[in-house]
Design a protein around this motif. Sequence first.
Motif, PDB file in Angstrom:
ATOM      1  N   UNK A   1       0.835  -1.192   0.000  1.00  0.00           N
ATOM      2  CA  UNK A   1       0.000   0.000   0.000  1.00  0.00           C
ATOM      3  C   UNK A   1       0.877   1.252   0.000  1.00  0.00           C
ATOM      4  N   UNK A   2       1.973   1.214   0.753  1.00  0.00           N
ATOM      5  CA  UNK A   2       2.894   2.349   0.771  1.00  0.00           C
ATOM      6  C   UNK A   2       3.497   2.597  -0.614  1.00  0.00           C
ATOM      7  N   UNK A   3       3.858   1.521  -1.306  1.00  0.00           N
ATOM      8  CA  UNK A   3       4.424   1.694  -2.646  1.00  0.00           C
ATOM      9  C   UNK A   3       3.372   2.185  -3.634  1.00  0.00           C
ATOM     10  N   UNK A   4       2.139   1.721  -3.490  1.00  0.00           N
ATOM     11  CA  UNK A   4       1.069   2.232  -4.335  1.00  0.00           C
ATOM     12  C   UNK A   4       0.882   3.729  -4.097  1.00  0.00           C
ATOM     13  N   UNK A   5       0.867   4.120  -2.826  1.00  0.00           N
ATOM     14  CA  UNK A   5       0.720   5.534  -2.500  1.00  0.00           C
ATOM     15  C   UNK A   5       1.884   6.344  -3.058  1.00  0.00           C
ATOM     16  N   UNK A   6       3.107   5.837  -2.895  1.00  0.00           N
ATOM     17  CA  UNK A   6       4.280   6.555  -3.394  1.00  0.00           C
ATOM     18  C   UNK A   6       4.202   6.755  -4.896  1.00  0.00           C
ATOM     19  N   UNK A   7       3.845   5.702  -5.631  1.00  0.00           N
ATOM     20  CA  UNK A   7       3.787   5.815  -7.087  1.00  0.00           C
ATOM     21  C   UNK A   7       2.643   6.716  -7.528  1.00  0.00           C
ATOM     22  N   UNK A   8       1.475   6.562  -6.902  1.00  0.00           N
ATOM     23  CA  UNK A   8       0.317   7.367  -7.294  1.00  0.00           C
ATOM     24  C   UNK A   8       0.583   8.851  -7.066  1.00  0.00           C
TER      25      UNK A   8
ATOM     26  N   UNK B   1       3.174  10.149  -9.655  1.00  0.00           N
ATOM     27  CA  UNK B   1       2.576  10.298 -10.987  1.00  0.00           C
ATOM     28  C   UNK B   1       1.757  11.584 -11.102  1.00  0.00           C
ATOM     29  N   UNK B   2       1.377  12.137  -9.947  1.00  0.00           N
ATOM     30  CA  UNK B   2       0.651  13.403  -9.934  1.00  0.00           C
ATOM     31  C   UNK B   2       1.589  14.580  -9.601  1.00  0.00           C
ATOM     32  N   UNK B   3       2.890  14.329  -9.759  1.00  0.00           N
ATOM     33  CA  UNK B   3       3.904  15.360  -9.508  1.00  0.00           C
ATOM     34  C   UNK B   3       3.921  15.823  -8.055  1.00  0.00           C
TER      35      UNK B   3
ATOM     36  N   UNK C   1       6.036  14.552  -5.606  1.00  0.00           N
ATOM     37  CA  UNK C   1       7.167  13.740  -5.164  1.00  0.00           C
ATOM     38  C   UNK C   1       7.484  13.986  -3.693  1.00  0.00           C
ATOM     39  N   UNK C   2       7.419  15.214  -3.231  1.00  0.00           N
ATOM     40  CA  UNK C   2       7.722  15.492  -1.827  1.00  0.00           C
ATOM     41  C   UNK C   2       6.762  14.763  -0.895  1.00  0.00           C
ATOM     42  N   UNK C   3       5.476  14.678  -1.285  1.00  0.00           N
ATOM     43  CA  UNK C   3       4.508  13.935  -0.481  1.00  0.00           C
ATOM     44  C   UNK C   3       4.755  12.427  -0.568  1.00  0.00           C
ATOM     45  N   UNK C   4       5.311  11.979  -1.688  1.00  0.00           N
ATOM     46  CA  UNK C   4       5.531  10.545  -1.899  1.00  0.00           C
ATOM     47  C   UNK C   4       6.747  10.016  -1.151  1.00  0.00           C
ATOM     48  N   UNK C   5       7.705  10.877  -0.883  1.00  0.00           N
ATOM     49  CA  UNK C   5       8.977  10.434  -0.295  1.00  0.00           C
ATOM     50  C   UNK C   5       8.828   9.631   0.999  1.00  0.00           C
ATOM     51  N   UNK C   6       7.987  10.042   1.963  1.00  0.00           N
ATOM     52  CA  UNK C   6       7.887   9.250   3.202  1.00  0.00           C
ATOM     53  C   UNK C   6       7.446   7.809   2.951  1.00  0.00           C
ATOM     54  N   UNK C   7       6.620   7.593   1.944  1.00  0.00           N
ATOM     55  CA  UNK C   7       6.150   6.235   1.652  1.00  0.00           C
ATOM     56  C   UNK C   7       7.236   5.393   1.001  1.00  0.00           C
ATOM     57  N   UNK C   8       8.109   6.009   0.242  1.00  0.00           N
ATOM     58  CA  UNK C   8       9.266   5.302  -0.297  1.00  0.00           C
ATOM     59  C   UNK C   8      10.303   5.051   0.786  1.00  0.00           C
TER      60      UNK C   8
ATOM     61  N   UNK D   1      14.580  14.421  -7.620  1.00  0.00           N
ATOM     62  CA  UNK D   1      13.871  14.819  -8.839  1.00  0.00           C
ATOM     63  C   UNK D   1      12.908  13.702  -9.255  1.00  0.00           C
ATOM     64  N   UNK D   2      11.894  14.048 -10.005  1.00  0.00           N
ATOM     65  CA  UNK D   2      10.858  13.082 -10.378  1.00  0.00           C
ATOM     66  C   UNK D   2      11.437  11.862 -11.070  1.00  0.00           C
ATOM     67  N   UNK D   3      12.370  12.063 -12.008  1.00  0.00           N
ATOM     68  CA  UNK D   3      12.936  10.933 -12.735  1.00  0.00           C
ATOM     69  C   UNK D   3      13.729  10.019 -11.802  1.00  0.00           C
ATOM     70  N   UNK D   4      14.485  10.614 -10.878  1.00  0.00           N
ATOM     71  CA  UNK D   4      15.244   9.820  -9.928  1.00  0.00           C
ATOM     72  C   UNK D   4      14.325   9.089  -8.958  1.00  0.00           C
ATOM     73  N   UNK D   5      13.187   9.727  -8.629  1.00  0.00           N
ATOM     74  CA  UNK D   5      12.238   9.080  -7.718  1.00  0.00           C
ATOM     75  C   UNK D   5      11.754   7.761  -8.316  1.00  0.00           C
ATOM     76  N   UNK D   6      11.379   7.779  -9.583  1.00  0.00           N
ATOM     77  CA  UNK D   6      10.903   6.549 -10.211  1.00  0.00           C
ATOM     78  C   UNK D   6      11.994   5.487 -10.196  1.00  0.00           C
ATOM     79  N   UNK D   7      13.209   5.873 -10.483  1.00  0.00           N
ATOM     80  CA  UNK D   7      14.320   4.920 -10.478  1.00  0.00           C
ATOM     81  C   UNK D   7      14.496   4.287  -9.104  1.00  0.00           C
TER      82      UNK D   7
END
Length: 452
Positions: A345-352, A355-357, A359-366, A382-388
């Motif tokens: 669920x954390x990874x789903x939240x991070x990716x979702x 994908x909506x730009x 990234x700062x909100x997604x970082x804690x879940x990653x 950066x967004x590209x590095x986040x996906x990697x």
Amino acid sequence: MKKIYLFFCIGALLLTACEDLIDVGYPSNQLGTPQVFEDVQTADAALANVYALVRDRSVLTGGSGIGSCGGSYADELDCYYNDQNGHMDIYQNQLQETNTYISTIWRDSYQQIYYANAVIYGVEQSATLSGDDRNRIKGEALLLRSLLYFYLQQLFGDIPYTASLDYEYNRTIGKTKAAILLEQLETDVTEATVLLEDDYRDAERIYPNRKAAQLLLARIYLTREEWLLAEQTAKKIIQSPLYHYEADIHEVFHKSGKHILWQLKPQNSGDATSEVTLYYFDNSAPHNYALTQHLVDAFPDDDLRKQAWIAEITVNGQSWYRPDKYKNRSNNTNEYSIMFRLEEVYFIMAEALARQNKVDEALPYLNASRERAGLVPFTSLPAEEFHKELRVEKRREFFAEFAHRFLDLKRWGELDELSALKPNWEEYKHVWPLPQSELLMNPNLYPQNTGY
């Protein structure tokens, strides 16, 4: 005597396995009999048989199902089988429509879908079950059916979808386009979330609840690129007081964790999980599977998961690596096969969010899985590095679990990266061939998937 007879009828249907989807009839004197669904105990017994089949011989079986075949088809597992069941062809990306293993996956999955349909029909027609029991049983059967359909679609692409028990209809049914099927699954799982309750009907969480259905729904949203819906659904699970992120790396695969949404109990008390049974080897070369060196190299040496979840086996100077998430080979008292856990669920939240730009909100879940593994959390990316980093981190977290790696690479359009490691990989192999036996018996399943 009446209940004994009803249990016999239930067992008779499940033991009289059909050969494939198109050969499934609806025995009027067996599981579908109205008497079975007059009583909650016998209705639950019918549903329990579906669970048993899913646990023991299905695409969802923890050892020999999608986890191992999907892991070896991608780049997680090396295969060492010396058999005639098609495992080596899966590993070498040399699938043919005559492959025994894929025929078994197809046949068993559609058998179980049929049984789930029979349970759904039975409770819908029941005039004696309480509303709560009817909703619960239907909701669980819907979730089981949808999960089977989800994996079949991911493996085969366009596949038949049926909620019918009509023999003539089922034996000639054609394929449903993947996009339409995923839309239908979204509808079905949404219904399951309405029917099910948050409360578990067993303290050990061996039956799914509403939140388990919401996890599958969030996964479908992610697959359909419905990012906001995926975020909103994942948030409902994360905010639930039922769940807590497990902070101890050594406790993740123990059955009592509050991070577990759903798990399957072994058949007998003390039995090992199917994962242990399949993956274990020691003091000898592997005979089924071992982790690829490429996967092992993805872990920093100080990653606690590498230390706790991977066992290095050295024989005569040669080393192999065993998946070691589940450890009890006998007298197992604290491990069940985990189907859904909060980390997904954390990874789903991070990716979702990403994908909506956001990234700062997604970082804690990653960062959650990184910090538990003893790695330094990211402060910004950066967004590209986040996906990697998300891709690498999820691979480390979910190796040898339900083909997360294969499904993720497929969803991200990155499966062709396998060609650098697997000499037989070609683009069309993002789906498997439809079994030849099914095509011969039902010409409406044609055309065969491209390339086969």
